[in-house]
Design a protein around this motif. Structure first.
Motif, PDB file in Angstrom:
ATOM      1  N   THR A 268      28.116 -24.302 -21.324  1.00 48.61           N
ATOM      2  CA  THR A 268      28.996 -23.248 -20.828  1.00 48.61           C
ATOM      3  C   THR A 268      30.457 -23.680 -20.865  1.00 48.61           C
ATOM      4  OG1 THR A 268      27.237 -22.435 -19.381  1.00 48.61           O
ATOM      5  CG2 THR A 268      29.482 -21.730 -18.879  1.00 48.61           C
ATOM      6  N   LEU A 269      30.726 -24.915 -20.478  1.00 50.79           N
ATOM      7  CA  LEU A 269      32.094 -25.433 -20.532  1.00 50.79           C
ATOM      8  C   LEU A 269      32.628 -25.421 -21.963  1.00 50.79           C
ATOM      9  CD1 LEU A 269      31.752 -28.458 -18.081  1.00 50.79           C
ATOM     10  CD2 LEU A 269      33.028 -26.353 -17.656  1.00 50.79           C
ATOM     11  N   GLU A 270      31.797 -25.831 -22.894  1.00 48.83           N
ATOM     12  CA  GLU A 270      32.218 -25.852 -24.297  1.00 48.83           C
ATOM     13  C   GLU A 270      32.465 -24.445 -24.817  1.00 48.83           C
ATOM     14  OE1 GLU A 270      29.014 -27.955 -26.092  1.00 48.83           O
ATOM     15  OE2 GLU A 270      29.833 -29.949 -25.625  1.00 48.83           O
ATOM     16  N   GLU A 271      31.625 -23.490 -24.436  1.00 47.25           N
ATOM     17  CA  GLU A 271      31.764 -22.110 -24.908  1.00 47.25           C
ATOM     18  C   GLU A 271      33.005 -21.432 -24.346  1.00 47.25           C
ATOM     19  OE1 GLU A 271      26.995 -21.051 -25.476  1.00 47.25           O
ATOM     20  OE2 GLU A 271      28.118 -20.328 -23.729  1.00 47.25           O
ATOM     21  N   THR A 272      33.357 -21.751 -23.121  1.00 44.32           N
ATOM     22  CA  THR A 272      34.473 -21.072 -22.457  1.00 44.32           C
ATOM     23  C   THR A 272      35.794 -21.805 -22.602  1.00 44.32           C
ATOM     24  OG1 THR A 272      33.974 -22.200 -20.373  1.00 44.32           O
ATOM     25  CG2 THR A 272      32.942 -20.048 -20.741  1.00 44.32           C
ATOM     26  N   GLY A 273      35.763 -23.078 -22.924  1.00 41.30           N
ATOM     27  CA  GLY A 273      36.989 -23.858 -22.985  1.00 41.30           C
ATOM     28  C   GLY A 273      37.481 -24.310 -21.627  1.00 41.30           C
ATOM     29  N   VAL A 274      36.667 -24.117 -20.592  1.00 40.37           N
ATOM     30  CA  VAL A 274      37.010 -24.580 -19.244  1.00 40.37           C
ATOM     31  C   VAL A 274      36.683 -26.070 -19.143  1.00 40.37           C
ATOM     32  CG1 VAL A 274      36.483 -24.350 -16.782  1.00 40.37           C
ATOM     33  CG2 VAL A 274      36.623 -22.320 -18.226  1.00 40.37           C
ATOM     34  N   ASN A 275      37.584 -26.843 -18.562  1.00 40.43           N
ATOM     35  CA  ASN A 275      37.405 -28.293 -18.475  1.00 40.43           C
ATOM     36  C   ASN A 275      36.743 -28.708 -17.162  1.00 40.43           C
ATOM     37  OD1 ASN A 275      38.728 -28.830 -20.965  1.00 40.43           O
ATOM     38  ND2 ASN A 275      40.706 -28.578 -19.953  1.00 40.43           N
ATOM     39  N   PRO A 276      35.992 -29.813 -17.173  1.00 40.64           N
ATOM     40  CA  PRO A 276      35.422 -30.355 -15.947  1.00 40.64           C
ATOM     41  C   PRO A 276      36.421 -31.317 -15.300  1.00 40.64           C
ATOM     42  CG  PRO A 276      34.530 -31.539 -17.838  1.00 40.64           C
ATOM     43  CD  PRO A 276      35.515 -30.514 -18.380  1.00 40.64           C
ATOM     44  N   ALA A 277      37.176 -30.835 -14.347  1.00 38.49           N
ATOM     45  CA  ALA A 277      38.253 -31.648 -13.771  1.00 38.49           C
ATOM     46  C   ALA A 277      37.713 -32.829 -12.988  1.00 38.49           C
ATOM     47  CB  ALA A 277      39.131 -30.781 -12.871  1.00 38.49           C
ATOM     48  N   SER A 278      36.753 -32.582 -12.129  1.00 40.27           N
ATOM     49  CA  SER A 278      36.248 -33.611 -11.222  1.00 40.27           C
ATOM     50  C   SER A 278      35.036 -33.055 -10.491  1.00 40.27           C
ATOM     51  CB  SER A 278      37.341 -34.031 -10.223  1.00 40.27           C
ATOM     52  OG  SER A 278      37.964 -32.897  -9.659  1.00 40.27           O
ATOM     53  N   ALA A 279      34.461 -33.875  -9.620  1.00 40.06           N
ATOM     54  CA  ALA A 279      33.308 -33.444  -8.832  1.00 40.06           C
ATOM     55  C   ALA A 279      33.368 -34.066  -7.453  1.00 40.06           C
ATOM     56  CB  ALA A 279      32.000 -33.822  -9.521  1.00 40.06           C
ATOM     57  N   HIS A 280      33.042 -33.278  -6.438  1.00 39.03           N
ATOM     58  CA  HIS A 280      32.896 -33.788  -5.087  1.00 39.03           C
ATOM     59  C   HIS A 280      31.480 -34.329  -4.934  1.00 39.03           C
ATOM     60  CE1 HIS A 280      36.364 -31.755  -2.660  1.00 39.03           C
ATOM     61  NE2 HIS A 280      36.789 -32.419  -3.727  1.00 39.03           N
TER      62      HIS A 280
END
Length: 382
Positions: free
Chosen positions: A139-151
């Motif tokens: 999904t991240l690759e398809e949308t171009g949204v980046n994974p900034a970080s995780a709690h």
């Protein structure tokens, strides 16, 4: 980026919210009144020129439809003349009461209104829900949204769970792990803070082998007095290895009685993420409706600390869909990047959102989420 050694500015100064003066006696700038409807209908309340606000033309829109991810005109490339710009993100904890899956939320926040902007550049995870790492990566690759970080809770990064936790998030593309919450009772003495710092130093050293890093997110407890006038935050700054970063939550800083702008300045070399959370008198507010001077925060975050992301978060929005749209609209005006923005109130909320989906969640959905979000148990008052 300033080095940690360059932060020797003395102890933190309390912020007098009544007089508008910080602990040094300097007059603070008047709080920006960014009321939600003013933000969405005009930018005068922010003191920004209307040239930064526009609409995507039909030619720009092309075949793009809401839900397709980042629209083609939302260019993420920041050239030499735009080096002060910083990407925006959202902590998905903000949307935990919506019925959407994690993958659906990623699609939503990348394009949160019906005209294609503004959307968020990235997401910060707080658990993965029922989605697999592979599904989220796709999904991240398809949308171009980046994974900034995780709690991620500190315990999940220690002992036998360390490798599986890191492997899961690394598959998604996350390389920044943020400890979301430290209870005030766990940091109410210098000895306790130093002990926690050593644990975090050990985790950070282990993460280094995975090309990943550790940080922690503050609440107001990090500003309690623990001896000789010092605070846990000051002790952490002295005892944590330089590689451990700060994620400064400006709402909780203000709630603790300190000036967020001064705190970011003091720890600019270690602060690489900012939670753009608005609060007033200990209560959560929509961004622009609380007491945090978001414009000043954004400026010091971009120009002094050189942060990686401005991250929107609201712990208890009454209208989550509307709140995420408001957050995207405000941060689009503060991120330092010019471009087509669509912030008409009537366009906010995202495709298929009625504006009150957060109130329509059924008990079965809640039961399912309780099982999926065990990592969130410690994220009270995120």
């Amino acid at each position: 980026m300033l080095g940690v050694a360059e932060q020797s500015m003395g102890p933190l100064k309390m912020f007098d919210k009544q007089s508008g003066r910080n602990g040094n006696g300097q007059e603070n700038t008047e709080q920006s009144s960014i009321k939600r409807r003013l933000v969405l209908q005009g930018v005068a309340a922010l003191g920004l020129g209307s040239a930064t606000v526009g609409s995507a033309t039909a030619e720009e829109r092309g075949d793009w439809e809401p839900g397709d991810g980042k629209p083609p005109w939302a260019n993420d490339d920041r050239g030499e003349d735009d080096d002060a710009a910083v990407p925006t993100a959202i902590q998905l904890y903000t949307l935990r009461n919506l019925p959407d899956s994690t993958t659906d939320l990623i699609r939503r926040v990348g394009a949160v209104d019906n005209n294609g902007g503004p959307g968020f550049d990235a997401v910060e995870f707080a658990g993965l829900g029922s989605a697999t790492a592979s599904e989220i990566k796709t999904t991240l690759e398809e949308t171009g949204v980046n994974p900034a970080s995780a709690h991620v809770g500190l315990e999940a990064l220690e002992g036998e769970s360390f490798e599986s936790t890191v492997a899961t998030y690394k598959e998604i593309g996350v390389n920044t792990f943020i400890v979301p919450y430290l209870s005030p009772s766990s940091i109410d003495t210098v000895e306790k803070v130093e002990s926690l710092a050593q644990r975090m130093n050990k985790v950070a050293a282990n993460l280094r082998e995975y090309n990943a890093r550790l940080g922690f997110h503050n609440h107001d407890g990090e500003f309690q007095e623990i001896g000789d006038g010092t605070t846990p935050l000051e002790t952490f700054a002295e005892t944590l290895n330089e590689e451990v970063i700060f994620e400064i939550d400006v709402g909780w800083v203000l709630t603790a009685g300190y000036d967020p702008v001064e705190v970011i300045k003091q720890y600019s070399g270690r602060t690489e993420l900012i939670h753009m959370k608005d609060m007033e008198d200990g209560e959560f507010r929509e961004i622009g409706e609380g007491a945090v001077d978001m414009r000043e925060v954004a400026q010091v975050a971009r120009k002094k600390a050189d942060v990686d992301y401005l991250i929107y978060e609201h712990d208890a929005p009454s209208d989550p869909a509307g709140s995420v749209a408001t957050g995207a609209g405000v941060l689009s005006l503060l991120d330092g990047e010019e471009g087509p923005e669509c912030i008409e109130l009537s366009d906010m909320g995202g495709p298929n959102y009625s504006g009150d989906l957060g109130d329509g969640k059924n008990e079965d959905d809640e039961d399912d989420e309780d099982e999926d979000d065990e990592d969130e148990d410690d994220e009270e008052d995120e």
